[in-house]
Design a protein around this motif. Structure first.
Motif, mmCIF file in Angstrom:
data_model
loop_
_atom_site.group_PDB
_atom_site.id
_atom_site.type_symbol
_atom_site.label_atom_id
_atom_site.label_comp_id
_atom_site.label_asym_id
_atom_site.label_seq_id
_atom_site.Cartn_x
_atom_site.Cartn_y
_atom_site.Cartn_z
ATOM 1 N N ARG A 1 0.806 -1.221 0.000
ATOM 2 C CA ARG A 1 0.000 0.000 0.000
ATOM 3 C C ARG A 1 0.840 1.272 0.000
ATOM 4 N N GLN B 1 0.639 1.498 8.977
ATOM 5 C CA GLN B 1 0.018 0.302 8.406
ATOM 6 C C GLN B 1 0.114 -0.902 9.348
ATOM 7 N N ASP C 1 -11.552 7.575 10.668
ATOM 8 C CA ASP C 1 -12.102 7.408 9.327
ATOM 9 C C ASP C 1 -11.472 6.202 8.625
ATOM 10 N N ARG D 1 -7.846 6.524 7.252
ATOM 11 C CA ARG D 1 -7.543 7.476 6.182
ATOM 12 C C ARG D 1 -6.946 8.766 6.713
ATOM 13 N N ARG D 2 -7.106 9.003 8.010
ATOM 14 C CA ARG D 2 -6.445 10.168 8.615
ATOM 15 C C ARG D 2 -6.048 9.831 10.043
#
Length: 215
Positions: A148, A164, A207, A210-211
């Motif tokens: 990713r 991650q 989220d 994502r943040r």
């Protein structure tokens, strides 16, 4: 057992200091824990790194956290294959027996395990690719995370992979049927954090990862 030796004296001295102060000041609480068992509110999965001390970070009392530590704070996917799975066993016990309300995965900056995974996946550490490497096979859990982040600018990759490591662990936790049931029924929540060792800061995923925001 000829290889078993007495403790180094500095650890003996520290033990006696703890026994004379912390234990003596809280002996009733320790006896309560011994008599009534543990009832931790949260399980914490953190790295073995000696610089990460979650009980100090959160000011936790004895008996408050059920703690499992491993290289790079990783959780493997659910795999009831008959092999030995220390981390999976710890998760099962925390969720099924202790009924914890939270499972918190705590990653950190300057993680040697994550750096090793990055080196292995980018072809810089062939020794970790060997089947005999316990570290390499453990860090295989994080390979999807490397995929990713591998297109990011090089200087951003390690930090992104450290994040991650917590997110992959959360995703893998949800592959355990008993974890998924507890989360979906509202009995338990999952949390992904990264501790900045140098700055003393703590960041949490929001989220869906994502943040990241400061705690």
């Amino acid at each position: 057992m000829h290889n078993v030796r007495p403790l180094p004296q500095y650890l003996v001295s520290r033990f006696h200091g703890w026994k004379a102060t912390n234990y003596e000041d809280n002996s009733a609480w320790y006896r309560h824990l011994a008599r009534n068992g543990q009832h931790p509110r949260a399980m914490v999965i953190s790295c073995c790194d000696s610089r990460v001390h979650v009980t100090s970070i959160f000011g936790a009392d004895t008996g408050e956290f059920f703690i499992h530590r491993n290289i790079a704070n990783l959780v493997p996917a659910y795999a009831p294959d008959g092999l030995q799975h220390g981390t999976s066993a710890a998760v099962e016990y925390a969720v099924m027996a202790l009924k914890v309300a939270h499972v918190i995965v705590v990653g950190h900056t300057s993680c040697g395990g994550v750096a090793g995974c990055h080196a292995m996946c980018s072809g810089q550490a062939p020794e970790l690719e060997e089947k005999s490497s316990f570290i390499g096979r453990w860090m295989d859990i994080l390979r999807p995370g490397y995929e990713r982040i591998k297109e990011l600018p090089f200087e951003e990759q390690i930090g992104a992979l450290e994040r991650q490591a917590t997110l992959i662990s959360i995703e893998n936790l949800m592959t355990f049927p008993f974890v998924r049931d507890a989360v979906e029924s509202g009995q338990m929540t999952l949390h992904a954090l990264v501790h900045d060792i140098s700055e003393g800061s703590l960041w949490q995923a929001e989220d869906g990862g994502r943040r990241w925001v400061a705690v």
